[in-house]
Enzyme design. Structure first.
Site, PDB file in Angstrom:
ATOM      1  CB  THR A  23      23.983 -65.702   6.768  1.00  0.00           C
ATOM      2  OG1 THR A  23      24.187 -66.065   8.131  1.00  0.00           O
ATOM      3  CG2 THR A  23      23.085 -66.702   6.112  1.00  0.00           C
ATOM      4  CB  VAL A  24      23.941 -61.817   3.465  1.00  0.00           C
ATOM      5  CG1 VAL A  24      23.594 -61.224   2.106  1.00  0.00           C
ATOM      6  CG2 VAL A  24      22.693 -61.908   4.339  1.00  0.00           C
ATOM      7  CG  ASP A  62      14.769 -55.392  10.889  1.00  0.00           C
ATOM      8  OD1 ASP A  62      15.866 -55.366  10.300  1.00  0.00           O
ATOM      9  OD2 ASP A  62      13.771 -55.999  10.439  1.00  0.00           O
ATOM     10  CE  LYS A 105      14.034 -55.438   7.140  1.00  0.00           C
ATOM     11  NZ  LYS A 105      13.507 -56.731   7.628  1.00  0.00           N
ATOM     12  N   GLY A 144      17.373 -64.880   5.287  1.00  0.00           N
ATOM     13  CA  GLY A 144      17.993 -66.151   4.922  1.00  0.00           C
ATOM     14  C   GLY A 144      19.070 -65.956   3.880  1.00  0.00           C
TER      15      GLY A 144
END
Lengths: 428, 428
Positions: free
Chosen positions: B14-15, B203, B207, B304
């Protein structure tokens, strides 16, 4: 460790003193981050003898900021005097002409002379950084010009005058009228020397014009920002808006439309549950929309010693690290002189007016709207003791031109008492 | 116009596809902003024949990402494969070893190997940029490492896993239990291949460890992040929290304390009216507090195609413009190996448990708390049909050690049915 970065600061008000404090307090941290010593060489302000609560004897003193800007022992000229002409402009020009980078918090200077100064900076191989000029401590210039550089920006919005937002949110919280809160702000020192800069939307308009230039790659065009202040907002407007699920904000909106560049700073109704609607007190918020990133919201203190000095220091650290881009994110010569949009995109409007209390008054108003092609979403006439009747109308989406035509037609009737208030309902 | 910046992209999920789309769609805009052409030279992915909805025939294809990373016709290696070992790590090392800058969205890779990779990058005179690794489209790395460089950062907090926030806010909105919403997320493709990465807080913990390193100038230390997932949060917890004016969030908090570096990623109660409390759905939010700037809040889409590609492009544009700082904001050798704090700062806690329904049960629990020095702010036992009684307790401020002692003592009584849920109430 490379050579030190040598700084000269002109203007030792709240922000200037804040920057001096950070340079003294965090010298070690700043060196670790930038790889250089940040060395304050010289300062300039009006009154040498005033006690500013920070020791200044270790720095050279210049009574003339232009002389400071010209010194050959500084690399960066930090302009914190303010004012869009006079010494701030002269000193900035002198600094660029003698090969210094400039860091400034002066939104008025750049809103009025940004294009010329950016060209001058580029001709000299220098840049002007102005993070502190927009939205205080929020790193909005950096986020927009660098972090979101991969986006075509579609809209920039923001609440960028803390004093106005304080007045509007306190009106709701305390149920006191505008005039009382204006006086309170005056006493608290929240207002500029010329309060019109705040409550008239001018200060916030300066900021919007700077964001527009970066966002859309256009020439700074403060003259085309449609400005409207908050002076006519009543407690009744605030309460009516709240009852309908909205809040009133002095909101800046900039977008590039097929009809030109739209820039407005005006009181608007925004949904109470949106981030902008939830913003309380003197805090600032900027919303950026881009084709890839969708929507980013940044929120933080819009003024004050620490936050504004933080923004100035961010720019200074960038220069120390050798991070430099063109003043408005791309070469000044390439900035597009986009004409202003002749009118804003259509929106629903909130109207409040007082009518002479006689049969058929409401019908005349409804007719004026209908003749202009504006349909009414809701309309209320309130019980009242006064001889005139308060009326509230929310329209469906319409253009400002149609609305102005309707308002003119209303004015021609014999039923209007005073001028109506018309506020845009913004889709945020 | 300078020479082009030549890119190689490894990973066309996607990215990766999002980045290719932006490079194709906005070529002109990107050149205007960076002063260079951004030229995609070569790509690499597992399956050459898959239709990804974007033309790839103009780019060289490498089936091996390490071979791509070593090509001498690229300047920047864009790593969008993911995984903290294996090909992503090998290819990143190969790129650095052959003198390329690296742009990556890979939080796991940097959380596990950040220090070694940063040192390798510096030895090669290169840098690793990773804006896309934290909080999707929000320019948080740039804001923290550059925009707020003049601040001593005092605390970093954030909601940085959109899937968890979606589950928690949907539990409240739809009154459905965790398990149902977990299944919904699985169907919608919102979960990582190993869902524990999301709902276990791993996850988001990756970060947080990256933000900590930049904020506090410390070595990345993911191993010391105290991790707790959202799997045990019930609808009852959500509703109880709401009734008390709180919301439950999977919240990351990092702060440097006199007792060491505190890093936690765990479900917490936060005030419903705070920006973090108001955050709905899959959106991310990061809050940064510094000695000068006070508090800055950044909010935006955490995942996204568009938003993550926007962050990758921000890094690429920086490199094209020659903006480069050390991977974690200062030289890797100078990053402080601060030991983890032995315990979190004191806070009030929310406790939910079920007690065997017999006389004196509540007294035994209260005694266990009292003996540990914990005073009770409120305590409620609910009407119930089951043979065990639901009990809710909110404590005054206490340490986690004292709380753990009390929980152990409770466990020794004969009145506990199952394990209690204990959630920190965070002052945000």
């Amino acid at each position: 460790m490379s050579t030190p970065l040598r700084l000269g600061i002109a203007g030792l008000g709240t922000v200037g003193v804040g920057v001096v404090r950070i340079l003294r307090r965090q010298a070690e941290l700043l060196s670790a981050r930038t790889g250089r010593d940040l060395q304050l060489v010289a300062v300039s302000a009006r009154d040498k003898d005033r006690d500013r609560g920070v020791p200044l004897s270790g720095y050279a003193w210049e009574s003339d900021p232009v002389a400071l800007a010209r010194r050959d022992d500084i690399d960066v000229f930090v302009e914190l005097m303010g004012g869009h002409d006079g010494p701030a402009k002269e000193a900035t020009e002198a600094a660029l002409a003698t090969g210094k980078d400039v860091v400034t918090a002066n939104k008025a200077l750049l809103a009025h002379h940004g294009q010329a100064l950016a060209e001058m900076a580029e001709a000299a191989g220098r840049t002007i950084r102005f993070e502190a000029a927009v939205a205080g401590g929020i790193p909005i210039i950096k986020s927009l010009s660098e972090g979101l550089a991969g986006n075509e920006i579609t809209r920039v919005m923001g609440v960028m005058n803390g004093t106005c937002n304080y007045i509007l949110t306190q009106m709701e919280a305390t149920e006191q009228p505008y005039e009382v809160l204006f006086e309170e702000c005056a006493k608290l020192g929240y207002l500029e020397a010329d309060p019109e800069l705040d409550v008239g939307g001018i200060d916030a308009g300066h900021k919007l014009a700077l964001l527009s230039a970066i966002a859309f790659g256009t020439r700074v065009d403060f003259g085309s920002v449609k400005l409207e202040g908050i002076q006519r907002i009543t407690l009744e407007d605030i309460q009516q808006a709240r009852d309908m699920g909205f809040r009133i904000k002095l909101l800046g909106v900039a977008q590039r439309t097929p009809r030109g560049l739209e820039q407005r700073m005006q009181p608007c109704l925004v949904p109470a549950q949106s981030p902008l609607g939830q913003l309380e007190g003197g805090t600032n918020m900027v919303v950026i929309e881009g084709d890839a990133v969708e929507q980013i919201v940044l929120r933080g203190p819009g003024a004050g010693e620490g936050p504004t000095a933080s923004a100035v220091m961010g720019d200074i650290c960038d220069l120390a690290r050798g991070l430099r881009i063109a003043t408005f994110g791309q070469p000044a010569a390439g900035l597009d002189p986009v004409p202003p949009a002749s009118a804003a995109l259509p929106a629903p409007y909130y109207l409040r007016m007082r009518l002479v209390d006689k049969p058929g008054a409401l019908a005349k108003i409804a007719t004026a709207l209908g003749s202009a092609g504006i349909s009414i979403n809701r309309m209320r006439q309130y019980g009242h003791a006064e001889p005139t009747a308060p009326v509230l109308i929310v329209t469906h989406k319409t253009t400002r031109e149609a609305l102005d035509a309707a308002l003119a037609a209303m004015h021609e009737t014999d039923v209007m008492a005073g001028h109506p208030v018309a506020l845009r309902i913004e889709n945020v």
